[in-house]
Design a protein around this motif. Structure first.
Motif, PDB file in Angstrom:
ATOM      1  N   ARG A   3       0.806  -1.224   0.000  1.00 18.41           N
ATOM      2  CA  ARG A   3       0.000   0.000   0.000  1.00 18.41           C
ATOM      3  C   ARG A   3       0.839   1.273   0.000  1.00 18.41           C
ATOM      4  N   VAL A   4       1.847   1.316   0.833  1.00 13.67           N
ATOM      5  CA  VAL A   4       2.625   2.543   0.992  1.00 13.67           C
ATOM      6  C   VAL A   4       3.666   2.701  -0.115  1.00 13.67           C
ATOM      7  N   TYR A   5       4.352   1.606  -0.486  1.00 10.79           N
ATOM      8  CA  TYR A   5       5.448   1.693  -1.447  1.00 10.79           C
ATOM      9  C   TYR A   5       5.097   1.132  -2.819  1.00 10.79           C
ATOM     10  N   ASP A   6       3.874   0.657  -3.013  1.00  9.12           N
ATOM     11  CA  ASP A   6       3.413   0.120  -4.293  1.00  9.12           C
ATOM     12  C   ASP A   6       4.238  -1.086  -4.755  1.00  9.12           C
ATOM     13  N   MET A   7       4.716  -1.891  -3.802  1.00  3.13           N
ATOM     14  CA  MET A   7       5.405  -3.133  -4.143  1.00  3.13           C
ATOM     15  C   MET A   7       4.370  -4.184  -4.491  1.00  3.13           C
ATOM     16  N   HIS A   8       4.835  -5.283  -5.047  1.00  5.08           N
ATOM     17  CA  HIS A   8       3.946  -6.373  -5.440  1.00  5.08           C
ATOM     18  C   HIS A   8       4.352  -7.619  -4.651  1.00  5.08           C
ATOM     19  N   ILE A   9       3.850  -7.706  -3.427  1.00  5.65           N
ATOM     20  CA  ILE A   9       4.202  -8.797  -2.524  1.00  5.65           C
ATOM     21  C   ILE A   9       2.938  -9.585  -2.213  1.00  5.65           C
ATOM     22  N   ALA A  10       3.016 -10.903  -2.394  1.00  2.00           N
ATOM     23  CA  ALA A  10       1.856 -11.762  -2.126  1.00  2.00           C
ATOM     24  C   ALA A  10       1.474 -11.680  -0.656  1.00  2.00           C
ATOM     25  N   PRO A  11       0.190 -11.775  -0.354  1.00  5.22           N
ATOM     26  CA  PRO A  11      -0.251 -11.670   1.039  1.00  5.22           C
ATOM     27  C   PRO A  11       0.267 -12.784   1.936  1.00  5.22           C
ATOM     28  N   THR A  12       0.659 -13.922   1.358  1.00  2.15           N
ATOM     29  CA  THR A  12       1.179 -15.026   2.176  1.00  2.15           C
ATOM     30  C   THR A  12       2.694 -14.983   2.314  1.00  2.15           C
ATOM     31  N   ALA A  13       3.348 -14.009   1.721  1.00  6.07           N
ATOM     32  CA  ALA A  13       4.801 -13.868   1.871  1.00  6.07           C
ATOM     33  C   ALA A  13       5.123 -13.345   3.267  1.00  6.07           C
ATOM     34  N   VAL A  14       6.292 -13.715   3.772  1.00  2.00           N
ATOM     35  CA  VAL A  14       6.740 -13.247   5.078  1.00  2.00           C
ATOM     36  C   VAL A  14       8.024 -12.452   4.862  1.00  2.00           C
ATOM     37  N   ILE A  15       7.983 -11.186   5.233  1.00  2.00           N
ATOM     38  CA  ILE A  15       9.128 -10.292   5.062  1.00  2.00           C
ATOM     39  C   ILE A  15       9.578  -9.854   6.450  1.00  2.00           C
ATOM     40  N   SER A  16      10.837 -10.090   6.770  1.00  2.09           N
ATOM     41  CA  SER A  16      11.358  -9.634   8.050  1.00  2.09           C
ATOM     42  C   SER A  16      11.342  -8.114   8.085  1.00  2.09           C
ATOM     43  N   TYR A  17      10.990  -7.558   9.219  1.00  2.00           N
ATOM     44  CA  TYR A  17      11.014  -6.095   9.328  1.00  2.00           C
ATOM     45  C   TYR A  17      12.446  -5.582   9.252  1.00  2.00           C
ATOM     46  N   ARG A  18      13.423  -6.459   9.427  1.00  2.00           N
ATOM     47  CA  ARG A  18      14.828  -6.075   9.309  1.00  2.00           C
ATOM     48  C   ARG A  18      15.379  -6.295   7.909  1.00  2.00           C
ATOM     49  N   ALA A  19      14.579  -6.839   6.978  1.00  2.00           N
ATOM     50  CA  ALA A  19      15.009  -6.963   5.584  1.00  2.00           C
ATOM     51  C   ALA A  19      15.011  -5.582   4.956  1.00  2.00           C
ATOM     52  N   LYS A  20      15.888  -5.393   4.002  1.00  2.00           N
ATOM     53  CA  LYS A  20      16.005  -4.089   3.353  1.00  2.00           C
ATOM     54  C   LYS A  20      15.522  -4.211   1.913  1.00  2.00           C
ATOM     55  N   LEU A  21      14.320  -3.721   1.671  1.00  2.00           N
ATOM     56  CA  LEU A  21      13.752  -3.719   0.326  1.00  2.00           C
ATOM     57  C   LEU A  21      13.909  -2.328  -0.266  1.00  2.00           C
ATOM     58  N   ASP A  22      14.015  -2.249  -1.573  1.00  2.00           N
ATOM     59  CA  ASP A  22      14.245  -0.989  -2.275  1.00  2.00           C
ATOM     60  C   ASP A  22      13.021  -0.093  -2.128  1.00  2.00           C
ATOM     61  N   LYS A  23      13.072   0.830  -1.179  1.00  2.00           N
ATOM     62  CA  LYS A  23      11.942   1.720  -0.917  1.00  2.00           C
ATOM     63  C   LYS A  23      12.159   3.112  -1.493  1.00  2.00           C
ATOM     64  N   SER A  24      13.319   3.374  -2.076  1.00  2.00           N
ATOM     65  CA  SER A  24      13.635   4.743  -2.473  1.00  2.00           C
ATOM     66  C   SER A  24      13.406   5.015  -3.951  1.00  2.00           C
ATOM     67  N   VAL A  25      14.129   4.370  -4.827  1.00  2.00           N
ATOM     68  CA  VAL A  25      14.136   4.730  -6.242  1.00  2.00           C
ATOM     69  C   VAL A  25      13.060   4.002  -7.036  1.00  2.00           C
ATOM     70  N   ASN A  26      12.933   2.680  -6.862  1.00  2.00           N
ATOM     71  CA  ASN A  26      12.013   1.892  -7.674  1.00  2.00           C
ATOM     72  C   ASN A  26      11.296   0.837  -6.831  1.00  2.00           C
ATOM     73  N   PRO A  27      10.521   1.231  -5.835  1.00  2.00           N
ATOM     74  CA  PRO A  27       9.875   0.224  -4.979  1.00  2.00           C
ATOM     75  C   PRO A  27       8.837  -0.617  -5.722  1.00  2.00           C
ATOM     76  N   GLY A  28       8.233  -0.084  -6.749  1.00  2.00           N
ATOM     77  CA  GLY A  28       7.247  -0.844  -7.519  1.00  2.00           C
ATOM     78  C   GLY A  28       7.854  -1.963  -8.337  1.00  2.00           C
ATOM     79  N   GLY A  29       9.178  -2.012  -8.404  1.00  2.00           N
ATOM     80  CA  GLY A  29       9.862  -3.057  -9.164  1.00  2.00           C
ATOM     81  C   GLY A  29      10.116  -4.324  -8.378  1.00  2.00           C
ATOM     82  N   ILE A  30       9.664  -4.386  -7.147  1.00  2.00           N
ATOM     83  CA  ILE A  30       9.874  -5.584  -6.328  1.00  2.00           C
ATOM     84  C   ILE A  30       8.624  -6.451  -6.370  1.00  2.00           C
ATOM     85  N   HIS A  31       8.807  -7.716  -6.779  1.00  2.00           N
ATOM     86  CA  HIS A  31       7.715  -8.688  -6.885  1.00  2.00           C
ATOM     87  C   HIS A  31       8.124  -9.928  -6.106  1.00  2.00           C
ATOM     88  N   ILE A  32       7.322 -10.301  -5.101  1.00  2.00           N
ATOM     89  CA  ILE A  32       7.625 -11.470  -4.269  1.00  2.00           C
ATOM     90  C   ILE A  32       6.391 -12.361  -4.252  1.00  2.00           C
TER      91      ILE A  32
END
Length: 140
Positions: A26-55
């Motif tokens: 919702r906030v970064y327009d990423m494409h992450i499946a609802p059943t995926a588990v992302i650690s809050y300590r993982a570093k996903l690209d939130k700055s330049v191209n957050p919409g380019g992440i698909h999990i």
């Protein structure tokens, strides 16, 4: 009392872990499946191209893993795809434009620069630069 607090902490953690992908979508327009588990300590690209992440479904991105969808040095913005039921290990680095198939395990502290086929486990110490990984060449 201690058991009850432990039980409550585990229940709360599971609930919050399931909310985080929704927040990223919702906030970064990423494409992450609802059943995926992302650690809050993982570093996903939130700055330049957050919409380019698909999990994909049932995939896990563990603590301090870094998933990028841009390369500032080469001025690239590319989609980074992680398939279904994958595990991205602790402190792994997934570069922009990488396509990881379904059922792939990327071991801890591994750098991935090219595509990985389905049903593959990769360990950092198991490969030398230029060595073949399935059908793909390791490029670091």
């Amino acid at each position: 009392m201690g058991r009850m607090l432990t039980w409550l902490r585990k229940k709360l953690w599971k609930y919050l872990a399931r909310l985080y992908p929704s927040y990223l979508n919702r906030v970064y327009d990423m494409h992450i499946a609802p059943t995926a588990v992302i650690s809050y300590r993982a570093k996903l690209d939130k700055s330049v191209n957050p919409g380019g992440i698909h999990i994909g479904d049932d995939s896990w991105v563990l603590a301090e893993a870094m998933v990028l969808a841009h390369d500032q040095c080469r001025n690239l913005k590319r989609d980074t795809m992680i398939g279904r039921r994958c595990v991205i290990g602790v402190r792994s680095l997934i570069m922009a434009g990488v396509n990881i198939g379904d059922h792939v395990v990327v071991a801890a502290q591994h750098r991935r620069l090219l595509e990985l086929q389905q049903r593959l486990a990769v360990q950092a110490e198991a490969l030398e630069p230029g060595e073949l990984v399935g059908e793909f060449l390791r490029a670091d």
